[in-house]
Design an enzyme around this catalytic site. Structure first.
Site, mmCIF file in Angstrom:
data_model
loop_
_atom_site.group_PDB
_atom_site.id
_atom_site.type_symbol
_atom_site.label_atom_id
_atom_site.label_comp_id
_atom_site.label_asym_id
_atom_site.label_seq_id
_atom_site.Cartn_x
_atom_site.Cartn_y
_atom_site.Cartn_z
ATOM 1 N N LYS A 48 0.861 -1.192 0.000
ATOM 2 C CA LYS A 48 0.000 0.000 0.000
ATOM 3 C C LYS A 48 0.884 1.223 0.000
ATOM 4 C CE LYS A 48 -4.483 0.850 0.359
ATOM 5 N NZ LYS A 48 -5.579 -0.078 0.038
HETATM 6 N N1 GLU Z 1 -7.373 0.086 -3.129
HETATM 7 C C1 GLU Z 1 -8.119 -1.082 -3.434
HETATM 8 C C2 GLU Z 1 -8.143 -2.012 -2.237
HETATM 9 O O1 GLU Z 1 -7.970 -1.594 -1.112
HETATM 10 C C3 GLU Z 1 -7.663 -1.755 -4.723
HETATM 11 C C4 GLU Z 1 -6.245 -2.234 -4.733
HETATM 12 C C5 GLU Z 1 -5.788 -2.734 -6.103
HETATM 13 O O2 GLU Z 1 -6.606 -2.790 -7.011
HETATM 14 O O3 GLU Z 1 -4.605 -3.032 -6.227
HETATM 15 O O4 GLU Z 1 -8.421 -3.179 -2.350
#
Ligand code: GLU
Length: 425
Positions: A115
């Protein structure tokens, strides 16, 4: 172990990283995980903090802090969104990265978890400032990212345009177009049909399947949705289409309530026009805290973490909570809700639709061959139905909550991959 930034007003129970570690410890205990594996998974593999300047429109220079944290890559390249918010802190990014590891593993995607985020208020930045910030941040974290290394995507406060700037910056440095470096891009540069709606669509499917598994009616359910963004807004629209009655809806400023039902299409159109849900005809204004306690059958927290806590969990009226957001329910709240018989469909299951379609986008970009929206939605439906079915059956067999069941399943998969690969060197 919890690392805290000095001066950060975090209490032990509200800290997202502490929350993530407590959840992991519960699953690890259940699995009887060996100490070494526990240690590996209790720490993020790589933590990158960057401080960088951005030239603002008025000619001044402002410093920003950003992060990219890779929790674990045992199952493949790492995957996870980029968050732009004034509340972004290292412990939040750590927790979100760990949750991505479990989320990808649970849906059996060939990805690890990561993240990123920048501490900023995107609503106060002009488009030009947002572009400069994104291009500089993309450059700063470029040692970590790549199509086979670490693949960002949108999250709270970011969108497809930001992914386009990210992709363009990375591509300029390489000298050729690299669409596979991010997902959640606009369709015109290699994004996937259906990606924008994917998380909200997945939330609707998870709600429907979980209701079915516990023998509850779905159509006609009274639903409260916290959040009107890409997740909450789409989930509200699709739940309404499926015959659920949306009785409460909110955005960052506050919410609206009408026990007879709100048309989410009209409410969201009003939000787009006026910047607020307030004044929606026939609905009462409620605060975000009141919204969570409204009488309803199903509550969909689709904003940010730490909303349902030890302080308000006993006042939640819903008998089912479907987590559109990451980490909206604290472990203390989980205990209270379980004792009260409330079914919580956990984040790593309920909001996996986004990363599932991100995976489809990455696969399409790698092959340079694109699927129709109908194919995307059918495949999303198939994966979500399979995973919700696996988790609900497993949790019932083991007599654990859906969160514990989902975590056990996911942690086991990552631990098996780790043990199979072995410890280098
Ligand atoms: N931000 C989204 C999540 O928390 C998508 C992450 C992604 O598609 O890599 O799942």
């Amino acid at each position: 172990m919890v690392t805290r930034t000095p001066g950060q007003p975090e209490t032990l129970t509200d800290d997202p990283w502490d929350m993530a570690l407590r959840q992991f410890a519960g699953a690890a205990d259940h699995l009887g995980l060996k100490r070494g594996i526990r240690e590996v998974l209790s720490r993020p593999h790589r933590e990158f903090t960057v401080h960088f300047p951005v030239q603002m429109d008025d000619g001044s220079v402002q410093m920003f802090t950003g992060y990219r944290i890779i929790h674990n890559g045992a199952l493949g390249p790492t995957k996870g969104g980029l968050r732009y918010s004034p509340d972004v802190r290292i412990n939040e990014v750590r927790a979100l990265a760990m949750w991505m590891t479990w989320k990808c593993a649970l849906s059996q995607l060939p990805y690890g978890g990561a993240k990123g985020g920048v501490t900023c208020d995107p609503s106060r930045l002009s488009a030009a400032e947002l572009e400069h910030l994104t291009r500089r941040y993309a450059t700063e974290i470029s040692p970590l990212v790549g199509p086979y290394e670490d693949i960002p995507a949108p999250d709270v406060g970011t969108n497809d345009q930001i992914m386009a700037w990210f992709m363009d910056t990375y591509s300029m440095h390489r000298g050729y177009s690299v669409p596979t470096v991010v997902t959640g891009k606009p369709v015109v540069i290699g994004g996937s049909a259906g990606r924008r709606e994917a998380t909200g669509r997945g939330v609707m499917i998870a709600a429907r399947e979980a209701a079915r598994s516990i023998g509850r009616p779905f159509a006609g359910s009274r639903v409260v949705v916290q959040g009107s963004g890409n997740v909450g807004g789409v989930a509200a629209r699709l739940l309404h289409e499926q015959g659920c009655v949306i009785v409460g809806l909110s955005d960052v400023r506050g919410g609206i309530h009408n026990p007879r039902g709100i048309d989410p299409n009209a409410a969201l159109a009003r939000l787009k026009e006026t910047g607020s849900l307030a004044g929606y005809p026939g609905a009462d204004a409620v605060s975000n805290a009141e919204l969570l306690e409204l009488p309803c059958d199903m509550l969909v927290p689709a904003a940010i973490e730490g909303q349902i806590t030890g302080k308000n969990a006993d006042r939640v009226k819903a008998s089912m909570i479907v987590e559109g957001a990451n980490g909206p329910t604290t472990p203390d709240a989980d205990d209270i809700l379980r004792a009260r018989g409330v079914t919580v469909v956990p984040d790593i299951l309920a909001n996996a639709g986004g990363v599932i379609v991100s995976y489809f986008e990455w696969v399409q970009d790698l092959q340079a061959y694109f699927w129709s929206e109908d194919e995307i939605n059918r495949n999303l439906e198939r994966l979500m139905v399979r995973t919700v079915g696996q988790v609900t059956r497993f949790a019932a067999e083991q007599d654990v909550s859906l969160r514990t069941g989902a975590l056990i399943f996911a942690v086991k998969r990552v631990a098996d991959a780790l043990m199979t690969r072995g410890i280098y060197p």
